[in-house]
Design a protein around this motif. Structure first.
Motif, PDB file in Angstrom:
ATOM      1  N   ARG A 178       3.181  13.032   0.722  1.00  0.00           N
ATOM      2  CA  ARG A 178       3.053  11.744   1.136  1.00  0.00           C
ATOM      3  C   ARG A 178       4.286  11.032   1.145  1.00  0.00           C
ATOM      4  O   ARG A 178       4.822  10.197   1.689  1.00  0.00           O
ATOM      5  CB  ARG A 178       2.087  10.816   0.099  1.00  0.00           C
ATOM      6  CG  ARG A 178       0.558  11.077   0.444  1.00  0.00           C
ATOM      7  CD  ARG A 178      -0.141  10.445  -0.563  1.00  0.00           C
ATOM      8  NE  ARG A 178      -0.335  11.172  -1.806  1.00  0.00           N
ATOM      9  CZ  ARG A 178      -0.260  10.470  -2.886  1.00  0.00           C
ATOM     10  NH1 ARG A 178      -0.332   9.258  -3.165  1.00  0.00           N
ATOM     11  NH2 ARG A 178      -0.390  11.191  -3.957  1.00  0.00           N
ATOM     12  N   ASP A 223     -11.304   1.846  -2.731  1.00  0.00           N
ATOM     13  CA  ASP A 223     -11.913   2.400  -1.613  1.00  0.00           C
ATOM     14  C   ASP A 223     -10.695   2.471  -0.459  1.00  0.00           C
ATOM     15  O   ASP A 223     -10.852   3.478   0.432  1.00  0.00           O
ATOM     16  CB  ASP A 223     -13.126   1.429  -1.093  1.00  0.00           C
ATOM     17  CG  ASP A 223     -14.350   1.613  -2.180  1.00  0.00           C
ATOM     18  OD1 ASP A 223     -14.191   2.793  -2.789  1.00  0.00           O
ATOM     19  OD2 ASP A 223     -14.948   0.648  -2.340  1.00  0.00           O
ATOM     20  N   THR A 224      -9.963   1.568  -0.509  1.00  0.00           N
ATOM     21  CA  THR A 224      -9.132   1.534   0.731  1.00  0.00           C
ATOM     22  C   THR A 224      -7.542   1.766   0.343  1.00  0.00           C
ATOM     23  O   THR A 224      -6.900   1.995   1.315  1.00  0.00           O
ATOM     24  CB  THR A 224      -9.123   0.060   1.328  1.00  0.00           C
ATOM     25  OG1 THR A 224      -8.942  -0.904   0.236  1.00  0.00           O
ATOM     26  CG2 THR A 224     -10.719  -0.230   1.863  1.00  0.00           C
ATOM     27  N   GLY A 225      -7.254   1.509  -0.811  1.00  0.00           N
ATOM     28  CA  GLY A 225      -5.966   1.932  -0.995  1.00  0.00           C
ATOM     29  C   GLY A 225      -5.446   3.188  -1.252  1.00  0.00           C
ATOM     30  O   GLY A 225      -6.253   4.184  -1.374  1.00  0.00           O
ATOM     31  N   PRO A 226      -4.193   3.542  -1.314  1.00  0.00           N
ATOM     32  CA  PRO A 226      -3.709   4.798  -1.634  1.00  0.00           C
ATOM     33  C   PRO A 226      -4.062   5.101  -3.119  1.00  0.00           C
ATOM     34  O   PRO A 226      -4.175   4.358  -3.992  1.00  0.00           O
ATOM     35  CB  PRO A 226      -2.187   4.545  -1.336  1.00  0.00           C
ATOM     36  CG  PRO A 226      -1.955   3.325  -1.621  1.00  0.00           C
ATOM     37  CD  PRO A 226      -3.153   2.480  -1.459  1.00  0.00           C
ATOM     38  N   PRO A 227      -3.951   6.411  -3.738  1.00  0.00           N
ATOM     39  CA  PRO A 227      -3.895   6.780  -4.847  1.00  0.00           C
ATOM     40  C   PRO A 227      -2.821   6.092  -5.548  1.00  0.00           C
ATOM     41  O   PRO A 227      -1.636   5.883  -4.831  1.00  0.00           O
ATOM     42  CB  PRO A 227      -3.603   8.303  -4.931  1.00  0.00           C
ATOM     43  CG  PRO A 227      -4.297   8.872  -3.530  1.00  0.00           C
ATOM     44  CD  PRO A 227      -3.616   7.654  -2.625  1.00  0.00           C
ATOM     45  N   ASP A 275      -0.344   7.070  -7.625  1.00  0.00           N
ATOM     46  CA  ASP A 275       1.048   7.504  -7.880  1.00  0.00           C
ATOM     47  C   ASP A 275       1.270   8.622  -6.696  1.00  0.00           C
ATOM     48  O   ASP A 275       0.392   9.513  -6.354  1.00  0.00           O
ATOM     49  CB  ASP A 275       0.887   8.244  -9.267  1.00  0.00           C
ATOM     50  CG  ASP A 275       1.031   7.673 -10.260  1.00  0.00           C
ATOM     51  OD1 ASP A 275       1.763   6.532 -10.322  1.00  0.00           O
ATOM     52  OD2 ASP A 275       0.149   7.426 -11.259  1.00  0.00           O
ATOM     53  N   ASP A 276       2.378   8.453  -6.277  1.00  0.00           N
ATOM     54  CA  ASP A 276       2.942   9.579  -5.440  1.00  0.00           C
ATOM     55  C   ASP A 276       3.308  10.940  -6.195  1.00  0.00           C
ATOM     56  O   ASP A 276       3.692  10.913  -7.346  1.00  0.00           O
ATOM     57  CB  ASP A 276       4.316   9.242  -4.713  1.00  0.00           C
ATOM     58  CG  ASP A 276       3.812   8.238  -3.582  1.00  0.00           C
ATOM     59  OD1 ASP A 276       4.902   7.390  -3.401  1.00  0.00           O
ATOM     60  OD2 ASP A 276       2.805   7.965  -3.146  1.00  0.00           O
ATOM     61  N   ARG A 316       5.861   9.147   4.260  1.00  0.00           N
ATOM     62  CA  ARG A 316       6.062   7.670   4.022  1.00  0.00           C
ATOM     63  C   ARG A 316       7.524   7.316   4.539  1.00  0.00           C
ATOM     64  O   ARG A 316       7.737   6.582   5.226  1.00  0.00           O
ATOM     65  CB  ARG A 316       6.023   7.364   2.639  1.00  0.00           C
ATOM     66  CG  ARG A 316       6.269   6.133   2.534  1.00  0.00           C
ATOM     67  CD  ARG A 316       6.131   5.837   0.779  1.00  0.00           C
ATOM     68  NE  ARG A 316       7.091   6.345  -0.142  1.00  0.00           N
ATOM     69  CZ  ARG A 316       7.303   5.892  -1.385  1.00  0.00           C
ATOM     70  NH1 ARG A 316       6.426   5.018  -1.884  1.00  0.00           N
ATOM     71  NH2 ARG A 316       7.941   6.947  -2.107  1.00  0.00           N
ATOM     72  N   ARG A 360       0.728  -1.193   0.056  1.00  0.00           N
ATOM     73  CA  ARG A 360       0.116  -0.154  -0.108  1.00  0.00           C
ATOM     74  C   ARG A 360       0.758   1.281  -0.075  1.00  0.00           C
ATOM     75  O   ARG A 360       0.453   2.168  -0.482  1.00  0.00           O
ATOM     76  CB  ARG A 360      -0.826  -0.028   1.312  1.00  0.00           C
ATOM     77  CG  ARG A 360      -2.013  -0.997   0.992  1.00  0.00           C
ATOM     78  CD  ARG A 360      -3.187  -0.524   1.965  1.00  0.00           C
ATOM     79  NE  ARG A 360      -4.329  -1.073   1.535  1.00  0.00           N
ATOM     80  CZ  ARG A 360      -5.724  -0.862   2.253  1.00  0.00           C
ATOM     81  NH1 ARG A 360      -5.289  -0.039   3.536  1.00  0.00           N
ATOM     82  NH2 ARG A 360      -6.513  -1.384   2.093  1.00  0.00           N
ATOM     83  N   LEU A 361       2.088   1.238   0.384  1.00  0.00           N
ATOM     84  CA  LEU A 361       2.938   2.239   0.616  1.00  0.00           C
ATOM     85  C   LEU A 361       3.977   2.108  -0.496  1.00  0.00           C
ATOM     86  O   LEU A 361       4.892   3.155  -0.632  1.00  0.00           O
ATOM     87  CB  LEU A 361       3.576   2.541   2.016  1.00  0.00           C
ATOM     88  CG  LEU A 361       2.547   2.688   3.100  1.00  0.00           C
ATOM     89  CD1 LEU A 361       3.465   2.265   4.356  1.00  0.00           C
ATOM     90  CD2 LEU A 361       2.138   4.184   3.176  1.00  0.00           C
ATOM     91  N   TRP A 410      -1.832   3.733   4.509  1.00  0.00           N
ATOM     92  CA  TRP A 410      -1.808   4.186   3.629  1.00  0.00           C
ATOM     93  C   TRP A 410      -1.572   5.738   4.037  1.00  0.00           C
ATOM     94  O   TRP A 410      -2.213   6.230   4.983  1.00  0.00           O
ATOM     95  CB  TRP A 410      -2.779   3.913   2.430  1.00  0.00           C
ATOM     96  CG  TRP A 410      -4.237   4.025   2.817  1.00  0.00           C
ATOM     97  CD1 TRP A 410      -4.912   3.166   3.675  1.00  0.00           C
ATOM     98  CD2 TRP A 410      -5.083   5.004   2.287  1.00  0.00           C
ATOM     99  NE1 TRP A 410      -6.063   3.342   3.651  1.00  0.00           N
ATOM    100  CE2 TRP A 410      -6.321   4.530   2.872  1.00  0.00           C
ATOM    101  CE3 TRP A 410      -4.967   6.283   1.571  1.00  0.00           C
ATOM    102  CZ2 TRP A 410      -7.429   5.271   2.685  1.00  0.00           C
ATOM    103  CZ3 TRP A 410      -6.124   6.877   1.170  1.00  0.00           C
ATOM    104  CH2 TRP A 410      -7.493   6.571   1.901  1.00  0.00           C
TER     105      TRP A 410
END
Lengths: 136, 465
Positions: free
Chosen positions: B253, A123-127, A129-130, B257, A66-67, B283
């Motif tokens: 982020r 719904d639960t994950g991060p977008p 792309d950073d 992170r 997820r990160l 996240w």
């Protein structure tokens, strides 16, 4: 044909930290696609081999889909730890950058469009792309 | 909804505390916590304490308090610091002196009882080395409960010894949001984990607001006036990381992170004395400029033992630094290293050979560094170190460097002053049962003048739990 290679520094970021004689590395990808490649190629064994001149090991890897990050815990890596080390870099602050010298196959041999486990539930994950496109 | 804003005012002994004043004055925070202690710091403080038994705490606490305590008292911002190090009561007395000098009326709370030198038999060591010499320090990582207790008793400034870094912040958060840490009732581990993660994100000051950024560091603006971090938590279970508006640095982020994962080892079992933190589902979400929300932090029951860190004497390190210029800079430095190695052998200074590092060429990455074109190296510094059994041998080694200027390879220059001798410590870790430490941890909260008069004797005091 020889597989083209790329240095991790071109595609990822890494910060290092220390606990006693243990080196703690965070290898961070800019997105799920690169993360999948790192997950495939930057194994605990690859890191142990790469850092062998500095670290006796063993190396344990942890995955954070997820990160988009991998963690590596490298034992017996810091010349006895910050209070005992004779190294100029007694805290191992530059060893994250040393990991970024590692070369991995690029483009990866298996398609990065079908990564094995990045989690991107809408719904639960991060977008996906950073921001900033900071590593590539 | 109840919410709290906590600031991270310091990342280590020697860090700048100027940005902390900005937190107090413009951060709209209710608490600022200062992490003075790294593993290495305890070794430094142990040397201080040996020289003078009234020392052993992080002495930058005192200029820090002179700099920002009046502003904090004026705004009702409460301060928490582990600057007590190995001697929290002495730090409390010194802080009381500052309050006296500044004419501040404040209550000081001191948390102590983490020193295990007298109770080593209770420690279960991770290594089982019976030959390990007695440690010069042995301290347990205490949790947030005694900090919460000190704040409950009205302390405006809480000084602790070796508590877990995250606990400095969790204690303040628990106080503001009325969380129970005693374990008397059911504990909401997810909530505690969020507070511990807030502390973890703030404990290294600028390292979460764009400092030491491993990503695109060139895009981080105005590090000369970097803003230190602020955590905003609500009793509905949200955590937002931000910084003082208008300050330098950046919260993204990427920066969050990086600090989130910093030194946590197994992210699914990040151990703190208060809660076992699980980041495996965590996240991050953008919440606006310089605002990042930390989502899905999980907590599990805390470990039933506390970590103990001890430092055992392990000889000395002699060191020197000497530079050489083009032409043949690297060849000259290597020749100097060979001269020193032969002299060490001839003088029998050590049973081990000295180690050479070439600053500007390979001192950080050693054998992993890319090879250089010898003929083009403009200049290089030789740093050489020698492990010795005695301070005298280490000092004798360091004194071999200056003569190289006249009797070594040409163009030796830049004999910069470095610490010639460093005393070394081997770090040992171990565990002690919670019940053992909890019985010994004490919280003393008094008006500053009572500490000022008190010296380092424990008088009164309340036992926790």
């Amino acid at each position: 044909m020889r597989q083209p290679m790329r240095q991790l520094a071109d595609v990822a970021a890494c910060r290092s930290g220390d606990k006693g004689n243990i080196l703690d590395l965070s290898l961070m990808a800019p997105n799920a696609t690169v993360y999948a490649v790192l997950q495939q190629h930057v194994t605990a064994d690859a890191v142990r081999h790469h850092l062998a001149p500095w670290a006796a090991g063993p190396v344990t890897r942890y995955e954070l889909p997820r990160l988009h990050a991998l963690k590596f815990v490298v034992e017996a890596a810091l010349d006895g730890g910050a209070a005992r080390s004779g190294r100029a870099d007694n805290l191992g602050k530059t060893l994250g950058a040393a990991l970024l010298r590692l070369e991995i196959p690029w483009p990866p041999s298996s398609s990065p469009s079908s990564p094995s486990s990045p989690s991107e539930g809408p719904d639960t994950g991060p977008p996906p792309d950073d921001e900033g496109g900071s590593h590539a | 909804m109840t919410a709290v804003r906590v600031g991270g005012g310091l990342g280590f002994y020697g860090d700048s505390y100027r940005p902390a004043l900005n937190l107090v004055e413009a951060g709209h925070v209710q608490y600022v916590a200062f992490d003075h202690l790294a593993e290495l710091t305890l070794a430094i403080l142990a040397k201080d304490r040996r020289r003078d038994p009234s020392l052993g705490y992080a002495r930058d606490l005192l200029p820090l308090l002179r700099f920002l305590w009046p502003a904090a008292v004026q705004r009702g911002v409460r301060l928490i610091s582990n600057a007590g190090g190995l001697n929290p009561m002495a730090a409390g007395a010194a802080a009381a002196q500052v309050a006296h000098d500044l004419g501040l009326s404040a209550r000081i709370g001191v948390v102590h009882g983490d020193d295990f030198r007298g109770r080593l038999d209770l420690v279960e060591w991770d290594d089982s080395d019976p030959s390990a010499p007695p440690p010069v320090f042995a301290n347990a990582y205490v949790g947030a409960a005694p900090i919460l207790s000190a704040l409950d008793q009205g302390a405006d400034l809480v000084i602790t010894g070796r508590v877990a870094d995250s606990a400095l912040f969790l204690g303040a958060i628990a106080h503001a949001l009325h969380w129970d840490l005693s374990g008397a009732g059911p504990i909401d581990w997810n909530r505690l984990a969020l507070g511990a993660v807030a502390g973890h994100l703030l404990e290294c000051s600028g390292q979460v607001t764009g400092g030491n950024h491993s990503g695109h560091w060139q895009s981080i603006p105005d590090l000369d006036r970097i803003g230190y971090p602020i955590a905003e938590l609500s009793d509905t279970g949200t955590l937002r990381i931000t910084k003082v508006p208008g300050s330098g640095g950046r919260v993204t982020r990427d920066t969050v992170r990086e600090q989130l994962l910093y030194e946590v080892h197994d992210p699914s079992r990040y151990l703190t004395p208060d809660v076992t933190v699980d980041l495996s589902e965590t996240w991050l979400a953008d919440a606006g400029p310089d605002m990042v929300d930390v989502c899905d932090v999980r907590g599990h029951v805390r470990p039933d033992a506390y970590k103990v860190l001890a430092g055992c004497p392990d000889g000395f390190l002699g060191q020197g630094l000497i530079g050489f210029s083009w032409p043949d800079a690297l060849d000259k430095a290597e020749a100097a290293a060979a001269i020193l190695a032969r002299q060490v052998q001839a003088m029998s200074l050590s049973t081990t050979a000295p180690t050479a590092e070439y600053l500007g060429v390979s001192s950080f990455h050693g054998p992993l560094a890319a090879p250089v074109d010898r003929g083009r190296v403009n200049e290089v510094y030789l740093r050489m170190t020698l492990r010795t059994a005695t301070r005298g041998a280490a000092d004798a080694f360091a004194r071999l460097f200056p003569p190289l200027a006249l009797s070594g390879p040409p163009t030796a220059s830049g004999l910069l002053g470095v610490d010639r001798v460093r005393e070394l410590f081997w770090s040992r870790t171990g565990l002690i049962p919670r019940s053992v430490l909890d019985r010994g941890v004490r919280v003393d909260v008094r008006p500053a003048p009572a500490f000022y008069a008190g010296g380092s004797e424990t008088r009164g005091g309340s036992t926790l739990l």
